[in-house]
Design a protein around this motif. Structure first.
Motif, PDB file in Angstrom:
ATOM      1  N   PRO A  44     -13.323  -3.604  66.368  1.00  0.00           N
ATOM      2  CA  PRO A  44     -13.164  -4.204  67.704  1.00  0.00           C
ATOM      3  C   PRO A  44     -14.348  -3.943  68.637  1.00  0.00           C
ATOM      4  O   PRO A  44     -14.728  -4.826  69.416  1.00  0.00           O
ATOM      5  CB  PRO A  44     -11.887  -3.544  68.245  1.00  0.00           C
ATOM      6  N   VAL A  45     -14.943  -2.761  68.553  1.00  0.00           N
ATOM      7  CA  VAL A  45     -16.100  -2.449  69.396  1.00  0.00           C
ATOM      8  C   VAL A  45     -17.289  -3.323  68.998  1.00  0.00           C
ATOM      9  O   VAL A  45     -17.981  -3.899  69.855  1.00  0.00           O
ATOM     10  CB  VAL A  45     -16.469  -0.954  69.292  1.00  0.00           C
ATOM     11  N   LEU A  46     -17.530  -3.444  67.710  1.00  0.00           N
ATOM     12  CA  LEU A  46     -18.647  -4.251  67.231  1.00  0.00           C
ATOM     13  C   LEU A  46     -18.422  -5.734  67.507  1.00  0.00           C
ATOM     14  O   LEU A  46     -19.353  -6.464  67.848  1.00  0.00           O
ATOM     15  CB  LEU A  46     -18.855  -4.008  65.735  1.00  0.00           C
ATOM     16  N   VAL A  47     -17.175  -6.193  67.373  1.00  0.00           N
ATOM     17  CA  VAL A  47     -16.856  -7.586  67.677  1.00  0.00           C
ATOM     18  C   VAL A  47     -17.148  -7.883  69.147  1.00  0.00           C
ATOM     19  O   VAL A  47     -17.722  -8.925  69.495  1.00  0.00           O
ATOM     20  CB  VAL A  47     -15.384  -7.894  67.348  1.00  0.00           C
ATOM     21  N   SER A  48     -16.779  -6.962  70.022  1.00  0.00           N
ATOM     22  CA  SER A  48     -17.040  -7.151  71.454  1.00  0.00           C
ATOM     23  C   SER A  48     -18.528  -7.250  71.732  1.00  0.00           C
ATOM     24  O   SER A  48     -18.983  -8.134  72.483  1.00  0.00           O
ATOM     25  CB  SER A  48     -16.438  -5.985  72.249  1.00  0.00           C
ATOM     26  N   ALA A  49     -19.308  -6.362  71.111  1.00  0.00           N
ATOM     27  CA  ALA A  49     -20.756  -6.382  71.317  1.00  0.00           C
ATOM     28  C   ALA A  49     -21.371  -7.670  70.776  1.00  0.00           C
ATOM     29  O   ALA A  49     -22.250  -8.270  71.407  1.00  0.00           O
ATOM     30  CB  ALA A  49     -21.395  -5.166  70.650  1.00  0.00           C
ATOM     31  N   ALA A  50     -20.909  -8.120  69.608  1.00  0.00           N
ATOM     32  CA  ALA A  50     -21.446  -9.352  69.014  1.00  0.00           C
ATOM     33  C   ALA A  50     -21.049 -10.573  69.833  1.00  0.00           C
ATOM     34  O   ALA A  50     -21.847 -11.497  70.022  1.00  0.00           O
ATOM     35  CB  ALA A  50     -20.957  -9.499  67.577  1.00  0.00           C
ATOM     36  N   ALA A  75      -7.436  -8.714  74.014  1.00  0.00           N
ATOM     37  CA  ALA A  75      -8.481  -8.526  75.018  1.00  0.00           C
ATOM     38  C   ALA A  75      -9.771  -9.226  74.598  1.00  0.00           C
ATOM     39  O   ALA A  75     -10.457  -9.849  75.421  1.00  0.00           O
ATOM     40  CB  ALA A  75      -8.732  -7.032  75.244  1.00  0.00           C
ATOM     41  N   LEU A  76     -10.108  -9.139  73.302  1.00  0.00           N
ATOM     42  CA  LEU A  76     -11.302  -9.829  72.808  1.00  0.00           C
ATOM     43  C   LEU A  76     -11.168 -11.337  72.969  1.00  0.00           C
ATOM     44  O   LEU A  76     -12.125 -12.023  73.345  1.00  0.00           O
ATOM     45  CB  LEU A  76     -11.540  -9.469  71.336  1.00  0.00           C
ATOM     46  N   GLU A  77      -9.981 -11.875  72.700  1.00  0.00           N
ATOM     47  CA  GLU A  77      -9.742 -13.304  72.870  1.00  0.00           C
ATOM     48  C   GLU A  77      -9.916 -13.713  74.330  1.00  0.00           C
ATOM     49  O   GLU A  77     -10.438 -14.793  74.626  1.00  0.00           O
ATOM     50  CB  GLU A  77      -8.346 -13.663  72.366  1.00  0.00           C
ATOM     51  N   ALA A  78      -9.504 -12.841  75.245  1.00  0.00           N
ATOM     52  CA  ALA A  78      -9.686 -13.134  76.670  1.00  0.00           C
ATOM     53  C   ALA A  78     -11.161 -13.116  77.059  1.00  0.00           C
ATOM     54  O   ALA A  78     -11.597 -13.875  77.927  1.00  0.00           O
ATOM     55  CB  ALA A  78      -8.901 -12.126  77.513  1.00  0.00           C
ATOM     56  N   LEU A  79     -11.937 -12.259  76.404  1.00  0.00           N
ATOM     57  CA  LEU A  79     -13.369 -12.154  76.697  1.00  0.00           C
ATOM     58  C   LEU A  79     -14.174 -13.286  76.071  1.00  0.00           C
ATOM     59  O   LEU A  79     -15.176 -13.726  76.627  1.00  0.00           O
ATOM     60  CB  LEU A  79     -13.901 -10.809  76.192  1.00  0.00           C
ATOM     61  N   PRO A 104     -12.908 -16.624  74.572  1.00  0.00           N
ATOM     62  CA  PRO A 104     -11.808 -17.533  74.195  1.00  0.00           C
ATOM     63  C   PRO A 104     -12.194 -18.490  73.068  1.00  0.00           C
ATOM     64  O   PRO A 104     -13.280 -19.075  73.079  1.00  0.00           O
ATOM     65  CB  PRO A 104     -11.545 -18.310  75.497  1.00  0.00           C
ATOM     66  N   GLY A 105     -11.296 -18.601  72.092  1.00  0.00           N
ATOM     67  CA  GLY A 105     -11.506 -19.535  71.004  1.00  0.00           C
ATOM     68  C   GLY A 105     -12.513 -19.100  69.957  1.00  0.00           C
ATOM     69  O   GLY A 105     -12.838 -19.878  69.056  1.00  0.00           O
ATOM     70  N   ARG A 106     -12.983 -17.841  70.028  1.00  0.00           N
ATOM     71  CA  ARG A 106     -14.019 -17.402  69.076  1.00  0.00           C
ATOM     72  C   ARG A 106     -13.632 -16.145  68.305  1.00  0.00           C
ATOM     73  O   ARG A 106     -14.462 -15.578  67.596  1.00  0.00           O
ATOM     74  CB  ARG A 106     -15.341 -17.138  69.809  1.00  0.00           C
ATOM     75  N   ILE A 107     -12.389 -15.679  68.417  1.00  0.00           N
ATOM     76  CA  ILE A 107     -12.018 -14.393  67.831  1.00  0.00           C
ATOM     77  C   ILE A 107     -11.140 -14.565  66.600  1.00  0.00           C
ATOM     78  O   ILE A 107     -10.152 -15.288  66.608  1.00  0.00           O
ATOM     79  CB  ILE A 107     -11.276 -13.516  68.871  1.00  0.00           C
TER      80      ILE A 107
END
Length: 346
Positions: A60-66, A96-100, A102-105
């Motif tokens: 999740p941390v790496l996904v957020s950074a990417a 939370a990642l989906e909110a950051l 949208p449509g890419r998680i």
């Protein structure tokens, strides 16, 4: 390519000799940006623990950074090893990642531990969270928690309690099941979820797993027909010799894993060549690797990947670019892996 397919990327965030975690992560994020520019469909991070050559411990941390460094490509986990985590935590992280973004998680879930028994025990100290037998129920719980409606806890004494991964979700991450066994294929089919066979890890049982998934698939609210793709290790270079050279460090690491030898950071091309000349660590494996992995020039690898996809009836292949670095290449870059992606996208 002779067949039109989509390409994606699986990243374990390799750590080479002399490289810090910060430099390894910087190199992977640069690779994610390049994959975005080149038109790759997805970029997933794996979950592994306590391995000197792998820095992808927290997807999740790496996904957020990417996600913050890319514009178009889907980003996700390949996968989160669910028995290591509470389902609500996983749902909250990816909601939370989906909110950051949208449509890419994408949320890829797996059942394996991602490490050795000692680390597995440390990760699962929270009790019943680590019960592998509850994996199907935990997958269902996450699927419910990620929706706008959320999930409902029903008490044995009576009454209910509503639970939401985020207060006001407007989108849902795409949920995938990952695996390399009959179990994962059959569970994905029963739940009506998309499925990824981890061919990069073990090609054994590929045809059977796909047949089970497709023949037993039950339509769901989110998916009306089977949907699957495959992973594959690949190295593309300007010549066959260069591709072989850049493949050798990863082959030697695989030999260490399978031979239960002490793990070390990933060797450079030059270190691997010098060591292999004296210890022959990967020698017995090389013929098999050359058959299963996709190693060679860009045109050759592109053609073989396309034929591989066509043979198994998929329109997407997720590449794990296992090209190692040379001594002279920057520690915060992934020149060989970038070359692989560029040549495959040409």
């Amino acid at each position: 390519m002779s067949v039109s397919i989509a390409l994606s990327v699986l990243d374990l965030v390799p750590v080479r000799t002399g490289q810090t975690s910060a430099q390894a992560m910087a190199a992977s994020l640069d690779l994610a940006r390049r994959a975005d520019d080149l038109g790759y469909r997805r970029y997933w991070f794996a979950e592994h623990h306590n391995m000197p050559a792998v820095a992808s411990t927290v997807p999740p941390v790496l996904v957020s950074a990417a996600a913050a460094r890319t514009n178009r490509i889907r980003v996700g986990s390949g996968g989160v090893m669910l028995p290591n985590h509470a389902p609500l935590i996983v749902a909250e992280q990816f909601a939370a990642l989906e909110a950051l973004a949208p449509g890419r998680i994408d949320l890829g879930l797996g059942r394996a531990p991602g490490s050795d028994p000692v680390i597995t025990q440390l990760l699962r100290q929270s009790g019943t969270t680590g019960d592998v037998d509850r994996f199907p129920d935990n997958v269902r719980d996450i699927a419910s928690l990620l929706t706008a409606e959320g999930a409902t806890v029903r008490f044995t004494s009576g009454g209910t309690y509503d639970v939401h991964a985020t207060p006001a979700a407007v989108g849902t991450p795409e949920l995938w099941l990952l695996g390399s066994s009959d179990y994962s294929a059959q569970l994905a089919a029963a739940l009506g979820l998309p499925y990824v066979f981890a061919n990069h890890f073990s090609g054994d049982g590929l045809e059977r797993a796909l047949d089970l998934y497709r023949s037993q698939f039950q339509p769901s609210e989110t998916l009306d027909a089977p949907h699957t793709f495959l992973t594959a290790n690949a190295v593309a270079a300007a010549s066959d010799d260069e591709a072989d050279s850049r493949m050798l460090p990863q082959a030697r690491m695989m030999a260490r894993l399978r031979g239960n030898r002490p793990l070390v950071p990933l060797e450079t091309v030059e270190q691997a060549a010098a060591a292999e000349a004296s210890d022959g660590l990967a020698g017995p494996m090389l013929d098999g690797i050359r058959r299963r992995w996709f190693i060679g020039t860009g045109p050759d690898v592109r053609d073989r990947v396309a034929r591989f996809a066509a043979a198994h009836g998929v329109d997407e292949v997720m590449i794990s670019p296992v090209a190692a670095a040379r001594d002279t290449e920057p520690l915060d870059a992934a020149s060989g892996r970038i070359q692989t992606l560029e040549l495959l996208a040409a």
